[in-house]
Design a protein around this motif. Sequence first.
Motif, PDB file in Angstrom:
ATOM      1  N   PHE A   9     -41.696   9.254 -14.721  1.00  0.00           N
ATOM      2  CA  PHE A   9     -41.505   8.117 -15.588  1.00  0.00           C
ATOM      3  C   PHE A   9     -43.138   7.584 -16.131  1.00  0.00           C
ATOM      4  N   TYR A  55     -34.806   8.672  -7.114  1.00  0.00           N
ATOM      5  CA  TYR A  55     -36.222   8.154  -8.159  1.00  0.00           C
ATOM      6  C   TYR A  55     -35.775   7.174  -9.271  1.00  0.00           C
ATOM      7  N   ILE A  56     -34.577   7.464  -9.801  1.00  0.00           N
ATOM      8  CA  ILE A  56     -34.098   6.355 -10.577  1.00  0.00           C
ATOM      9  C   ILE A  56     -33.848   4.951  -9.864  1.00  0.00           C
ATOM     10  N   THR A  57     -33.390   4.939  -8.684  1.00  0.00           N
ATOM     11  CA  THR A  57     -33.260   3.821  -7.829  1.00  0.00           C
ATOM     12  C   THR A  57     -34.574   3.137  -7.744  1.00  0.00           C
ATOM     13  N   LEU A 103     -24.295  10.353 -14.216  1.00  0.00           N
ATOM     14  CA  LEU A 103     -25.674  10.260 -15.182  1.00  0.00           C
ATOM     15  C   LEU A 103     -25.486  10.837 -16.503  1.00  0.00           C
ATOM     16  N   MET A 134     -33.459   7.716 -19.467  1.00  0.00           N
ATOM     17  CA  MET A 134     -32.570   7.658 -18.413  1.00  0.00           C
ATOM     18  C   MET A 134     -32.429   6.314 -17.601  1.00  0.00           C
ATOM     19  N   LEU A 135     -33.521   5.875 -17.096  1.00  0.00           N
ATOM     20  CA  LEU A 135     -33.632   4.559 -16.359  1.00  0.00           C
ATOM     21  C   LEU A 135     -33.132   3.350 -16.986  1.00  0.00           C
ATOM     22  N   VAL A 186     -29.293   3.514 -17.220  1.00  0.00           N
ATOM     23  CA  VAL A 186     -28.607   3.205 -16.067  1.00  0.00           C
ATOM     24  C   VAL A 186     -28.814   1.756 -15.770  1.00  0.00           C
ATOM     25  N   SER A 246     -37.150  10.715 -18.676  1.00  0.00           N
ATOM     26  CA  SER A 246     -36.459   9.833 -17.334  1.00  0.00           C
ATOM     27  C   SER A 246     -36.707   8.377 -17.740  1.00  0.00           C
ATOM     28  N   ASP A 247     -37.614   7.939 -18.452  1.00  0.00           N
ATOM     29  CA  ASP A 247     -37.740   6.578 -18.933  1.00  0.00           C
ATOM     30  C   ASP A 247     -36.424   6.255 -19.527  1.00  0.00           C
ATOM     31  N   TYR A 292     -33.194  13.050  -7.273  1.00  0.00           N
ATOM     32  CA  TYR A 292     -33.190  12.276  -8.674  1.00  0.00           C
ATOM     33  C   TYR A 292     -32.556  10.918  -8.858  1.00  0.00           C
ATOM     34  N   GLY A 293     -31.623  10.594  -8.097  1.00  0.00           N
ATOM     35  CA  GLY A 293     -31.020   9.454  -8.169  1.00  0.00           C
ATOM     36  C   GLY A 293     -31.607   8.410  -7.411  1.00  0.00           C
TER      37      GLY A 293
END
Length: 272
Positions: free
Chosen positions: A197, A101-103, A56, A74-75, A78, A71-72, A98-99
Amino acid sequence: MPYCKVKNANIYYEEIGKGKPIIMIHGFTPDHRLMSGCMEPIFEDNSNWRRIYLDLPGMGQTKDYDQICNSDDMLETVINFIETLVPNQDYLIAGESYGGYITRGIINRHKDRIGGAALICPLIIPEHKRRILPEHFVVHCDRAFMDTLSEEQISDFSANQVVLNEYNWKRYSEEIVSGCKIADFDFLNKIQRNYGFSTNIDELVFDKPTVFTLGRQDAVVGYIDAFRILDNYPRATFAVLDRAGHNLQIEQTLLFESLMREWLERVTEFGF
């Protein structure tokens, strides 16, 4: 070194095997070794999967991420990585902390393309003060081994694990500490100021085979909050494991690997 250039970052990743893709997303501060360390043993007898481990932004060897602010972002980065590396393909996804959460953010965007999801000690509530957490305590300690470590090592290990022995120390050092040592903490502090988010990611119903592995002694993200979203995952196994903190994949290796293999069997049975 393999890199994937996307908007706002140049993502370092490692790819192992051929077949249907699985995107692996580590937690906050470590790097891809957290995921490859716990997931690769699962594929020793089942190698027909294309395992994709990424770093990440702000972690590992990923670079050129200065424009990412929250985080927006970051999402979005990815998702751009996935769309670049596996364009128009269905895939599985696995995320830790945190991964995780991204998932769930990715599931909201790619629900129809994702054949199944694995969430390992997933972050459910970004705001630390709102999480329901158990008190941290050590379940088991090999005192003879701990006496071989420095005071600094003992302090760090004891703060992050609930089973303190040589096996766990070795994996903790190789799979987690190694990544934390090279993290960009100035950048990560910026992300933590905008950690959640801007939209609710936990309203969608995801009816594909899923597994949640949760540590009964996880004092970082807890386990109780995950049950708030249980009904969103009608095909999910929810496993709360004793003798397991936030690094459940290390402290309960046999159960973790068994649950992951069973998840892959359900995914295959489902027709992915």
